[in-house]
Design an enzyme around this catalytic site. Structure first.
Site, short mmCIF file in Angstrom:
data_model
loop_
_atom_site.label_atom_id
_atom_site.label_comp_id
_atom_site.label_asym_id
_atom_site.label_seq_id
_atom_site.Cartn_x
_atom_site.Cartn_y
_atom_site.Cartn_z
N ASP A 31 0.64 -1.08 0.07
CA ASP A 31 0.43 0.05 -0.17
C ASP A 31 1.26 1.54 -0.22
O ASP A 31 2.53 0.89 0.46
CB ASP A 31 -1.26 0.12 1.23
N SER A 124 -17.19 -3.38 -8.87
CA SER A 124 -17.88 -2.28 -8.51
C SER A 124 -19.67 -2.62 -9.02
O SER A 124 -19.52 -2.36 -10.37
CB SER A 124 -18.40 -1.08 -8.51
N THR A 126 -21.02 -0.27 -10.07
CA THR A 126 -20.88 0.92 -11.04
C THR A 126 -20.93 0.08 -12.48
O THR A 126 -21.22 1.56 -13.29
CB THR A 126 -20.71 1.56 -10.53
N TYR A 149 -14.44 7.18 -12.46
CA TYR A 149 -14.06 6.03 -11.30
C TYR A 149 -15.41 4.40 -12.36
O TYR A 149 -14.35 3.48 -12.27
CB TYR A 149 -14.83 6.17 -10.54
N LYS A 153 -13.20 0.92 -13.09
CA LYS A 153 -13.69 -0.95 -12.75
C LYS A 153 -13.68 -2.02 -14.52
O LYS A 153 -13.49 -2.58 -14.08
CB LYS A 153 -14.83 -0.41 -12.88
N ASN A 179 -23.08 -1.97 -2.21
CA ASN A 179 -21.97 -1.03 -0.79
C ASN A 179 -21.69 -1.73 0.27
O ASN A 179 -22.76 -1.35 1.31
CB ASN A 179 -24.01 -0.08 -1.21
N PRO A 293 -27.36 14.55 -8.92
CA PRO A 293 -27.59 14.29 -10.22
C PRO A 293 -26.78 13.11 -10.40
O PRO A 293 -25.33 12.92 -9.53
CB PRO A 293 -26.36 15.39 -10.55
P1 NAD Z 1 -9.85 2.29 0.26
O1 NAD Z 1 -9.10 3.88 -0.43
O2 NAD Z 1 -10.15 2.46 2.16
O3 NAD Z 1 -8.31 1.52 -0.28
C1 NAD Z 1 -7.48 1.95 -0.82
C2 NAD Z 1 -6.46 1.22 -1.25
O4 NAD Z 1 -5.79 1.28 -1.80
C3 NAD Z 1 -5.54 2.21 -0.11
O5 NAD Z 1 -5.40 2.00 1.48
C4 NAD Z 1 -4.48 3.27 -0.72
O6 NAD Z 1 -3.63 3.85 0.08
C5 NAD Z 1 -4.39 1.92 -1.52
N1 NAD Z 1 -3.46 2.64 -2.99
C6 NAD Z 1 -4.19 3.62 -3.80
N2 NAD Z 1 -3.36 3.49 -4.99
C7 NAD Z 1 -2.97 2.82 -5.10
C8 NAD Z 1 -1.73 2.31 -5.34
N3 NAD Z 1 -1.36 2.88 -7.01
N4 NAD Z 1 -0.39 1.54 -5.15
C9 NAD Z 1 -0.87 0.92 -3.83
N5 NAD Z 1 -2.09 1.30 -2.86
C10 NAD Z 1 -2.96 2.26 -3.54
O7 NAD Z 1 -10.70 2.21 -1.08
P2 NAD Z 1 -12.22 0.70 -0.19
O8 NAD Z 1 -12.76 1.10 0.45
O9 NAD Z 1 -11.48 -0.51 0.80
O10 NAD Z 1 -12.29 -0.16 -1.98
C11 NAD Z 1 -11.40 -1.07 -2.00
C12 NAD Z 1 -11.68 -1.28 -3.37
O11 NAD Z 1 -13.03 -1.26 -3.50
C13 NAD Z 1 -11.10 -0.17 -4.74
O12 NAD Z 1 -10.30 -0.72 -5.40
C14 NAD Z 1 -12.26 0.01 -4.72
O13 NAD Z 1 -13.13 0.64 -5.82
C15 NAD Z 1 -13.34 -0.91 -4.63
N6 NAD Z 1 -14.39 -0.75 -4.33
C16 NAD Z 1 -14.80 0.20 -3.25
C17 NAD Z 1 -16.34 0.15 -2.75
C18 NAD Z 1 -16.68 0.70 -2.10
O14 NAD Z 1 -18.36 1.57 -1.58
N7 NAD Z 1 -15.76 1.15 -0.64
C19 NAD Z 1 -17.42 -0.57 -3.68
C20 NAD Z 1 -17.16 -1.20 -5.32
C21 NAD Z 1 -15.38 -1.59 -5.25
C1 UD1 Z 2 -21.61 5.21 -4.71
C2 UD1 Z 2 -20.76 5.25 -6.03
C3 UD1 Z 2 -20.99 3.93 -6.39
C4 UD1 Z 2 -19.38 3.48 -5.08
C5 UD1 Z 2 -20.55 3.98 -3.74
C6 UD1 Z 2 -19.95 3.33 -2.69
C7 UD1 Z 2 -22.50 6.00 -8.00
C8 UD1 Z 2 -23.01 5.94 -9.08
N1 UD1 Z 2 -21.98 4.80 -7.26
O1 UD1 Z 2 -23.05 4.62 -5.05
O2 UD1 Z 2 -19.77 3.52 -7.51
O3 UD1 Z 2 -19.42 2.07 -5.57
O4 UD1 Z 2 -20.64 4.90 -4.05
O5 UD1 Z 2 -18.53 4.15 -2.60
O6 UD1 Z 2 -21.68 7.15 -8.43
N2 UD1 Z 2 -27.47 9.81 0.10
C9 UD1 Z 2 -27.58 10.67 0.95
N3 UD1 Z 2 -27.17 11.54 1.30
C10 UD1 Z 2 -25.93 11.83 1.24
C11 UD1 Z 2 -25.48 10.40 0.80
C12 UD1 Z 2 -25.92 9.34 -0.15
O7 UD1 Z 2 -29.58 10.79 0.41
O8 UD1 Z 2 -25.44 12.36 1.94
C13 UD1 Z 2 -28.11 8.10 -0.43
C14 UD1 Z 2 -27.69 8.49 -2.70
O9 UD1 Z 2 -28.50 9.13 -3.26
C15 UD1 Z 2 -28.17 6.97 -2.52
C16 UD1 Z 2 -27.81 6.46 -0.94
O10 UD1 Z 2 -27.34 7.17 -0.08
O11 UD1 Z 2 -29.36 6.29 -2.75
C17 UD1 Z 2 -26.18 5.53 -1.05
O12 UD1 Z 2 -25.54 6.63 -1.99
P1 UD1 Z 2 -23.65 6.39 -1.72
O13 UD1 Z 2 -23.78 6.13 -0.86
O14 UD1 Z 2 -23.48 7.22 -2.41
O15 UD1 Z 2 -23.87 5.00 -2.94
P2 UD1 Z 2 -23.96 4.85 -4.46
O16 UD1 Z 2 -24.21 5.96 -4.75
O17 UD1 Z 2 -25.41 3.57 -4.33
#
Ligand code: NAD
Ligand code: UD1
Length: 338
Positions: A31, A124, A126, A149, A153, A179, A293
Protein backbone atom coordinates in the site's frame (compact mmCIF):
# COMPACT_ATOMS: atom_id res chain seq x y z
CA UNK A 1 -1.95 -19.74 0.72
CA UNK A 2 0.32 -16.73 0.43
CA UNK A 3 -1.82 -13.92 -0.92
CA UNK A 4 -0.78 -10.40 -1.98
CA UNK A 5 -3.28 -7.68 -1.05
CA UNK A 6 -2.68 -4.48 -2.98
CA UNK A 7 -4.37 -1.65 -1.08
CA UNK A 8 -4.58 -3.98 1.92
CA UNK A 9 -4.43 -1.13 4.46
CA UNK A 10 -7.68 0.35 3.13
CA UNK A 11 -11.26 -0.18 4.29
CA UNK A 12 -12.09 -3.44 2.50
CA UNK A 13 -8.48 -4.68 2.28
CA UNK A 14 -7.92 -4.44 6.06
CA UNK A 15 -11.06 -6.46 6.82
CA UNK A 16 -10.11 -9.03 4.18
CA UNK A 17 -6.63 -9.29 5.67
CA UNK A 18 -8.17 -10.19 9.05
CA UNK A 19 -10.48 -12.83 7.52
CA UNK A 20 -7.60 -14.37 5.52
CA UNK A 21 -5.46 -14.64 8.67
CA UNK A 22 -8.36 -16.21 10.52
CA UNK A 23 -8.84 -18.74 7.72
CA UNK A 24 -5.17 -19.77 8.10
CA UNK A 25 -3.77 -17.92 5.07
CA UNK A 26 -0.69 -15.72 4.88
CA UNK A 27 -1.60 -12.27 3.52
CA UNK A 28 1.06 -9.74 2.48
CA UNK A 29 0.10 -6.09 2.02
CA UNK A 30 1.39 -3.52 -0.43
CA UNK A 31 0.00 0.00 0.00
CA UNK A 32 1.24 3.54 -0.66
CA UNK A 33 -1.09 4.94 2.04
CA UNK A 34 -2.60 7.48 -0.34
CA UNK A 35 -5.97 6.81 1.31
CA UNK A 36 -4.97 4.87 4.44
CA UNK A 37 -2.24 4.75 7.08
CA UNK A 38 0.17 2.32 8.80
CA UNK A 39 -1.97 2.45 11.94
CA UNK A 40 -4.58 0.33 10.10
CA UNK A 41 -1.98 -2.42 9.69
CA UNK A 42 -1.08 -2.23 13.39
CA UNK A 43 -4.79 -2.63 14.21
CA UNK A 44 -5.03 -5.68 11.93
CA UNK A 45 -2.09 -7.20 13.80
CA UNK A 46 -3.77 -6.44 17.11
CA UNK A 47 -6.93 -8.28 16.01
CA UNK A 48 -5.20 -11.36 14.60
CA UNK A 49 -2.45 -11.52 17.25
CA UNK A 50 0.45 -11.81 14.86
CA UNK A 51 2.53 -9.64 12.55
CA UNK A 52 1.53 -9.08 8.92
CA UNK A 53 4.18 -8.33 6.30
CA UNK A 54 3.49 -4.95 4.74
CA UNK A 55 5.37 -3.10 2.01
CA UNK A 56 5.00 0.65 1.56
CA UNK A 57 5.11 0.98 -2.22
CA UNK A 58 3.10 2.21 -5.18
CA UNK A 59 1.63 -0.58 -7.31
CA UNK A 60 2.47 1.48 -10.41
CA UNK A 61 6.18 1.18 -9.48
CA UNK A 62 7.34 -1.80 -11.56
CA UNK A 63 10.75 -2.11 -9.84
CA UNK A 64 9.16 -2.17 -6.37
CA UNK A 65 6.57 -4.73 -7.46
CA UNK A 66 9.28 -6.91 -9.02
CA UNK A 67 11.20 -6.86 -5.72
CA UNK A 68 8.07 -7.79 -3.73
CA UNK A 69 7.34 -10.73 -6.06
CA UNK A 70 11.00 -11.81 -5.90
CA UNK A 71 10.84 -11.92 -2.11
CA UNK A 72 7.53 -13.84 -1.90
CA UNK A 73 6.05 -16.84 -3.73
CA UNK A 74 2.44 -15.73 -4.05
CA UNK A 75 -0.37 -18.18 -4.80
CA UNK A 76 -2.90 -15.47 -5.52
CA UNK A 77 -3.33 -11.68 -5.66
CA UNK A 78 -6.29 -9.56 -4.53
CA UNK A 79 -6.18 -6.13 -6.17
CA UNK A 80 -7.89 -3.53 -3.96
CA UNK A 81 -5.52 -0.64 -4.70
CA UNK A 82 -7.26 2.16 -6.51
CA UNK A 83 -8.77 5.59 -6.15
CA UNK A 84 -12.50 5.36 -5.47
CA UNK A 85 -14.16 8.76 -5.00
CA UNK A 86 -16.76 9.15 -7.73
CA UNK A 87 -16.96 12.98 -7.60
CA UNK A 88 -13.18 13.37 -7.53
CA UNK A 89 -12.93 11.12 -10.59
CA UNK A 90 -15.10 13.60 -12.50
CA UNK A 91 -12.82 16.53 -11.62
CA UNK A 92 -9.53 14.56 -11.92
CA UNK A 93 -10.16 11.95 -14.63
CA UNK A 94 -6.53 11.62 -15.75
CA UNK A 95 -5.35 10.92 -12.22
CA UNK A 96 -8.02 8.20 -11.86
CA UNK A 97 -7.30 6.55 -15.20
CA UNK A 98 -3.52 6.75 -14.58
CA UNK A 99 -3.61 5.29 -11.08
CA UNK A 100 -6.27 2.63 -11.52
CA UNK A 101 -5.25 1.38 -14.96
CA UNK A 102 -1.49 1.73 -14.49
CA UNK A 103 -1.54 -0.15 -11.18
CA UNK A 104 -3.51 -3.00 -12.77
CA UNK A 105 -1.24 -3.24 -15.83
CA UNK A 106 1.93 -3.11 -13.72
CA UNK A 107 0.54 -5.75 -11.39
CA UNK A 108 -0.47 -8.07 -14.25
CA UNK A 109 2.90 -7.70 -15.96
CA UNK A 110 4.71 -8.47 -12.70
CA UNK A 111 2.47 -11.50 -12.12
CA UNK A 112 3.14 -12.72 -15.65
CA UNK A 113 6.89 -12.38 -15.17
CA UNK A 114 6.77 -14.33 -11.90
CA UNK A 115 4.28 -16.98 -13.06
CA UNK A 116 1.47 -15.93 -10.68
CA UNK A 117 -1.87 -16.45 -12.41
CA UNK A 118 -4.65 -16.12 -9.85
CA UNK A 119 -6.25 -12.69 -9.60
CA UNK A 120 -9.21 -11.46 -7.55
CA UNK A 121 -10.35 -7.94 -8.47
CA UNK A 122 -12.38 -5.29 -6.60
CA UNK A 123 -14.93 -4.32 -9.19
CA UNK A 124 -18.16 -2.52 -8.52
CA UNK A 125 -21.87 -2.61 -9.25
CA UNK A 126 -21.25 0.76 -10.89
CA UNK A 127 -20.09 -1.22 -13.97
CA UNK A 128 -23.72 -2.19 -14.67
CA UNK A 129 -24.70 1.45 -15.20
CA UNK A 130 -28.29 2.49 -14.61
CA UNK A 131 -30.12 -0.71 -15.56
CA UNK A 132 -33.85 -0.57 -16.28
CA UNK A 133 -34.59 -3.45 -13.92
CA UNK A 134 -33.54 -5.02 -10.63
CA UNK A 135 -32.00 -7.25 -9.36
CA UNK A 136 -28.67 -6.85 -11.16
CA UNK A 137 -27.41 -10.13 -12.60
CA UNK A 138 -23.90 -10.80 -13.86
CA UNK A 139 -25.15 -11.62 -17.37
CA UNK A 140 -26.77 -8.19 -17.85
CA UNK A 141 -24.78 -6.19 -20.38
CA UNK A 142 -23.48 -2.89 -19.03
CA UNK A 143 -25.48 0.12 -20.19
CA UNK A 144 -22.41 2.33 -19.67
CA UNK A 145 -20.86 3.96 -16.64
CA UNK A 146 -21.73 7.43 -15.40
CA UNK A 147 -18.30 8.63 -14.27
CA UNK A 148 -14.54 8.06 -14.86
CA UNK A 149 -14.20 5.96 -11.67
CA UNK A 150 -16.80 3.55 -13.04
CA UNK A 151 -15.09 3.46 -16.42
CA UNK A 152 -11.77 2.50 -14.79
CA UNK A 153 -13.53 -0.54 -13.27
CA UNK A 154 -15.16 -1.34 -16.62
CA UNK A 155 -11.81 -1.09 -18.44
CA UNK A 156 -9.94 -3.16 -15.85
CA UNK A 157 -12.56 -5.91 -16.21
CA UNK A 158 -11.89 -5.87 -19.97
CA UNK A 159 -8.09 -5.95 -19.46
CA UNK A 160 -8.42 -9.00 -17.21
CA UNK A 161 -10.90 -10.73 -19.53
CA UNK A 162 -8.42 -10.17 -22.38
CA UNK A 163 -5.58 -11.65 -20.35
CA UNK A 164 -7.65 -14.79 -19.64
CA UNK A 165 -8.40 -15.15 -23.34
CA UNK A 166 -4.71 -14.77 -24.21
CA UNK A 167 -3.57 -17.18 -21.49
CA UNK A 168 -6.35 -19.58 -20.48
CA UNK A 169 -4.30 -20.83 -17.53
CA UNK A 170 -5.04 -17.54 -15.73
CA UNK A 171 -7.84 -17.55 -13.16
CA UNK A 172 -9.59 -14.22 -12.60
CA UNK A 173 -12.55 -13.46 -10.32
CA UNK A 174 -14.16 -10.07 -10.89
CA UNK A 175 -16.06 -9.29 -7.70
CA UNK A 176 -18.73 -6.65 -8.22
CA UNK A 177 -19.40 -5.11 -4.81
CA UNK A 178 -22.67 -3.43 -3.99
CA UNK A 179 -22.57 -0.91 -1.08
CA UNK A 180 -20.05 -1.99 1.59
CA UNK A 181 -20.61 -0.50 5.05
CA UNK A 182 -20.04 -1.58 8.67
CA UNK A 183 -16.80 -2.33 10.49
CA UNK A 184 -15.05 -5.14 12.34
CA UNK A 185 -16.86 -6.11 15.55
CA UNK A 186 -13.74 -5.28 17.60
CA UNK A 187 -14.21 -1.58 16.80
CA UNK A 188 -10.51 -1.44 15.85
CA UNK A 189 -10.78 -1.19 12.06
CA UNK A 190 -13.39 0.52 9.92
CA UNK A 191 -13.90 3.16 7.25
CA UNK A 192 -11.85 6.33 7.71
CA UNK A 193 -12.73 8.71 4.88
CA UNK A 194 -10.78 11.93 4.51
CA UNK A 195 -12.79 15.16 4.45
CA UNK A 196 -16.57 15.32 4.27
CA UNK A 197 -17.88 11.90 3.19
CA UNK A 198 -19.86 11.55 -0.02
CA UNK A 199 -21.34 8.17 0.81
CA UNK A 200 -24.36 7.71 3.02
CA UNK A 201 -23.14 5.57 5.94
CA UNK A 202 -19.86 7.44 6.58
CA UNK A 203 -21.90 10.68 6.57
CA UNK A 204 -24.42 9.28 9.08
CA UNK A 205 -21.53 8.10 11.30
CA UNK A 206 -20.06 11.60 11.41
CA UNK A 207 -23.45 13.12 12.23
CA UNK A 208 -23.77 10.54 15.03
CA UNK A 209 -20.55 11.72 16.74
CA UNK A 210 -21.44 15.39 16.25
CA UNK A 211 -18.78 16.11 13.64
CA UNK A 212 -21.43 17.00 11.06
CA UNK A 213 -24.67 18.72 11.93
CA UNK A 214 -27.25 16.94 9.80
CA UNK A 215 -27.74 14.56 6.92
CA UNK A 216 -29.21 15.68 3.60
CA UNK A 217 -31.46 12.97 2.19
CA UNK A 218 -31.04 13.29 -1.58
CA UNK A 219 -34.62 13.04 -2.85
CA UNK A 220 -37.83 11.59 -1.39
CA UNK A 221 -39.78 11.40 -4.64
CA UNK A 222 -38.27 8.25 -6.14
CA UNK A 223 -40.63 5.38 -7.08
CA UNK A 224 -39.61 3.40 -3.96
CA UNK A 225 -41.69 2.47 -0.86
CA UNK A 226 -40.74 5.64 1.10
CA UNK A 227 -39.56 7.75 -1.85
CA UNK A 228 -35.84 7.62 -0.93
CA UNK A 229 -33.12 5.76 -2.85
CA UNK A 230 -32.77 2.01 -2.34
CA UNK A 231 -29.39 0.21 -2.30
CA UNK A 232 -27.95 -3.20 -1.40
CA UNK A 233 -25.84 -2.45 1.70
CA UNK A 234 -23.44 -5.25 2.59
CA UNK A 235 -21.43 -5.67 5.79
CA UNK A 236 -17.71 -5.32 5.08
CA UNK A 237 -16.93 -8.48 7.08
CA UNK A 238 -19.31 -10.49 4.88
CA UNK A 239 -17.64 -8.91 1.86
CA UNK A 240 -14.21 -9.84 3.25
CA UNK A 241 -15.32 -13.46 3.70
CA UNK A 242 -16.41 -13.45 0.06
CA UNK A 243 -12.78 -12.71 -0.88
CA UNK A 244 -11.51 -15.70 1.12
CA UNK A 245 -13.97 -17.88 -0.82
CA UNK A 246 -12.94 -16.27 -4.12
CA UNK A 247 -9.27 -17.10 -3.43
CA UNK A 248 -10.21 -20.72 -2.73
CA UNK A 249 -12.35 -20.84 -5.87
CA UNK A 250 -9.55 -19.42 -8.05
CA UNK A 251 -7.35 -22.42 -7.18
CA UNK A 252 -9.64 -24.87 -8.97
CA UNK A 253 -10.87 -22.63 -11.75
CA UNK A 254 -9.51 -21.16 -14.97
CA UNK A 255 -10.77 -18.24 -17.01
CA UNK A 256 -12.61 -15.10 -16.00
CA UNK A 257 -15.73 -15.09 -13.81
CA UNK A 258 -17.88 -12.10 -12.79
CA UNK A 259 -19.51 -12.49 -9.37
CA UNK A 260 -21.80 -10.07 -7.49
CA UNK A 261 -21.18 -9.59 -3.78
CA UNK A 262 -24.40 -8.22 -2.35
CA UNK A 263 -27.15 -9.37 0.00
CA UNK A 264 -29.98 -9.36 -2.53
CA UNK A 265 -32.00 -6.98 -0.31
CA UNK A 266 -32.59 -3.30 -0.94
CA UNK A 267 -32.90 -0.76 1.88
CA UNK A 268 -33.85 2.89 1.56
CA UNK A 269 -31.97 5.89 2.93
CA UNK A 270 -34.62 6.25 5.64
CA UNK A 271 -34.42 2.52 6.50
CA UNK A 272 -30.74 3.10 7.22
CA UNK A 273 -31.33 6.27 9.24
CA UNK A 274 -34.13 4.68 11.29
CA UNK A 275 -32.17 1.48 11.96
CA UNK A 276 -29.06 3.45 12.94
CA UNK A 277 -31.10 5.54 15.39
CA UNK A 278 -32.84 2.51 16.88
CA UNK A 279 -29.86 0.20 17.44
CA UNK A 280 -27.51 2.93 18.68
CA UNK A 281 -30.02 5.04 20.63
CA UNK A 282 -28.91 8.19 18.79
CA UNK A 283 -30.87 10.80 16.85
CA UNK A 284 -29.69 11.53 13.31
CA UNK A 285 -31.06 14.92 12.30
CA UNK A 286 -31.83 15.10 8.59
CA UNK A 287 -33.42 17.31 5.95
CA UNK A 288 -34.89 16.33 2.61
CA UNK A 289 -32.74 17.80 -0.17
CA UNK A 290 -32.99 17.65 -3.98
CA UNK A 291 -31.99 14.49 -5.81
CA UNK A 292 -28.23 14.09 -6.35
CA UNK A 293 -27.46 14.21 -10.10
CA UNK A 294 -26.63 10.78 -11.51
CA UNK A 295 -28.39 8.83 -8.72
CA UNK A 296 -30.84 6.07 -9.55
CA UNK A 297 -33.95 5.05 -7.64
CA UNK A 298 -32.97 1.54 -6.75
CA UNK A 299 -30.39 -1.18 -7.20
CA UNK A 300 -29.68 -4.47 -5.53
CA UNK A 301 -27.86 -7.67 -6.43
CA UNK A 302 -28.95 -11.07 -7.49
CA UNK A 303 -26.42 -12.89 -5.28
CA UNK A 304 -27.26 -16.43 -6.43
CA UNK A 305 -24.09 -16.88 -8.51
CA UNK A 306 -21.89 -16.21 -5.46
CA UNK A 307 -23.83 -18.85 -3.57
CA UNK A 308 -23.58 -21.35 -6.38
CA UNK A 309 -19.89 -20.88 -7.30
CA UNK A 310 -18.32 -19.72 -4.04
CA UNK A 311 -20.71 -21.22 -1.48
CA UNK A 312 -20.98 -17.67 -0.06
CA UNK A 313 -23.96 -15.70 1.20
CA UNK A 314 -24.05 -12.56 3.33
CA UNK A 315 -24.90 -13.34 6.95
CA UNK A 316 -25.06 -9.99 8.70
CA UNK A 317 -28.11 -7.75 8.73
CA UNK A 318 -28.71 -3.99 8.66
CA UNK A 319 -28.70 -3.83 12.48
CA UNK A 320 -25.19 -5.34 12.56
CA UNK A 321 -24.01 -2.87 9.91
CA UNK A 322 -25.34 0.14 11.86
CA UNK A 323 -24.10 -1.08 15.25
CA UNK A 324 -20.60 -1.92 14.02
CA UNK A 325 -20.23 1.33 12.06
CA UNK A 326 -21.11 3.35 15.14
CA UNK A 327 -18.80 1.36 17.42
CA UNK A 328 -15.79 2.13 15.19
CA UNK A 329 -16.78 5.80 14.80
CA UNK A 330 -17.41 6.20 18.53
CA UNK A 331 -14.09 4.56 19.47
CA UNK A 332 -12.21 6.53 16.78
CA UNK A 333 -14.12 9.82 16.35
CA UNK A 334 -11.27 11.33 14.32
CA UNK A 335 -10.36 8.12 12.49
CA UNK A 336 -7.06 6.25 12.86
CA UNK A 337 -4.50 8.96 13.04
CA UNK A 338 -5.70 11.70 15.26
P1 NAD B 1 -9.73 2.45 0.25
O1 NAD B 1 -9.38 3.75 -0.37
O2 NAD B 1 -10.00 2.41 1.71
O3 NAD B 1 -8.57 1.37 -0.07
C1 NAD B 1 -7.79 1.43 -1.25
C2 NAD B 1 -6.34 1.32 -0.82
O4 NAD B 1 -5.50 1.36 -1.98
C3 NAD B 1 -5.90 2.48 0.09
O5 NAD B 1 -5.26 1.95 1.23
C4 NAD B 1 -4.91 3.27 -0.78
O6 NAD B 1 -3.90 3.89 0.00
C5 NAD B 1 -4.39 2.18 -1.70
N1 NAD B 1 -3.88 2.63 -3.00
C6 NAD B 1 -4.50 3.38 -3.95
N2 NAD B 1 -3.71 3.52 -5.02
C7 NAD B 1 -2.57 2.83 -4.77
C8 NAD B 1 -1.39 2.58 -5.51
N3 NAD B 1 -1.19 3.09 -6.74
N4 NAD B 1 -0.41 1.83 -4.94
C9 NAD B 1 -0.57 1.31 -3.68
N5 NAD B 1 -1.68 1.51 -2.95
C10 NAD B 1 -2.67 2.26 -3.49
O7 NAD B 1 -10.95 1.84 -0.56
P2 NAD B 1 -11.87 0.58 -0.23
O8 NAD B 1 -13.22 1.08 0.11
O9 NAD B 1 -11.18 -0.34 0.68
O10 NAD B 1 -11.95 -0.05 -1.68
C11 NAD B 1 -11.06 -1.07 -2.11
C12 NAD B 1 -11.33 -1.35 -3.58
O11 NAD B 1 -12.69 -1.71 -3.74
C13 NAD B 1 -11.10 -0.14 -4.50
O12 NAD B 1 -10.53 -0.59 -5.70
C14 NAD B 1 -12.50 0.38 -4.73
O13 NAD B 1 -12.63 1.06 -5.94
C15 NAD B 1 -13.31 -0.90 -4.73
N6 NAD B 1 -14.72 -0.70 -4.39
C16 NAD B 1 -15.04 -0.06 -3.23
C17 NAD B 1 -16.39 0.16 -2.91
C18 NAD B 1 -16.77 0.90 -1.66
O14 NAD B 1 -17.91 1.32 -1.55
N7 NAD B 1 -15.89 1.06 -0.67
C19 NAD B 1 -17.40 -0.29 -3.78
C20 NAD B 1 -17.02 -0.97 -4.95
C21 NAD B 1 -15.68 -1.18 -5.24
C1 UD1 C 1 -21.73 5.26 -5.01
C2 UD1 C 1 -21.14 5.01 -6.38
C3 UD1 C 1 -20.51 3.63 -6.46
C4 UD1 C 1 -19.57 3.41 -5.31
C5 UD1 C 1 -20.31 3.64 -4.00
C6 UD1 C 1 -19.43 3.45 -2.81
C7 UD1 C 1 -22.34 6.12 -8.19
C8 UD1 C 1 -23.33 5.98 -9.30
N1 UD1 C 1 -22.15 5.06 -7.42
O1 UD1 C 1 -22.85 4.42 -4.85
O2 UD1 C 1 -19.78 3.52 -7.65
O3 UD1 C 1 -19.09 2.07 -5.37
O4 UD1 C 1 -20.81 4.98 -3.99
O5 UD1 C 1 -18.33 4.30 -2.88
O6 UD1 C 1 -21.75 7.14 -8.01
N2 UD1 C 1 -27.42 9.62 0.01
C9 UD1 C 1 -28.08 10.61 0.72
N3 UD1 C 1 -27.33 11.54 1.38
C10 UD1 C 1 -25.96 11.52 1.41
C11 UD1 C 1 -25.30 10.49 0.71
C12 UD1 C 1 -26.06 9.56 0.01
O7 UD1 C 1 -29.29 10.68 0.71
O8 UD1 C 1 -25.35 12.41 2.05
C13 UD1 C 1 -28.22 8.60 -0.69
C14 UD1 C 1 -27.96 8.51 -2.20
O9 UD1 C 1 -28.79 9.40 -2.89
C15 UD1 C 1 -28.26 7.03 -2.45
C16 UD1 C 1 -27.84 6.33 -1.15
O10 UD1 C 1 -27.83 7.35 -0.16
O11 UD1 C 1 -29.66 6.85 -2.62
C17 UD1 C 1 -26.48 5.68 -1.23
O12 UD1 C 1 -25.51 6.63 -1.68
P1 UD1 C 1 -23.95 6.34 -1.61
O13 UD1 C 1 -23.59 5.83 -0.27
O14 UD1 C 1 -23.24 7.56 -2.11
O15 UD1 C 1 -23.72 5.13 -2.63
P2 UD1 C 1 -24.17 4.96 -4.18
O16 UD1 C 1 -24.54 6.24 -4.76
O17 UD1 C 1 -25.15 3.84 -4.25
Amino acid sequence: MKILLTGGAGFIGSHTCVELCEAGHDPVIVDNYINSCPEAVRRIEQIVGRSVLCYEADVTDAAAMDRIFSENAFDCVIHFAGLKAVGESVSQPLRYYRNNLDSTLTLCETMQKHGVKRFVFSSSATVYGNQPQVPYREDMPSVGCTNPYGWTKFMIEKILEGQCTADPSWSVVLLRYFNPIGAHASGLIGEDPSGIPNNLMPFIAKVAVGELEKLSVFGNDYPTPDGTGVRDYIHVVDLAKGHVKACDYSAAHQGCEIINLGTGHGYSVLDLVNTFERVNGIKIPYVIAPRRPGDIAENYADPSKAKQLLGWTAEKNLEDMCRDTYRFQHNNPKGYQK
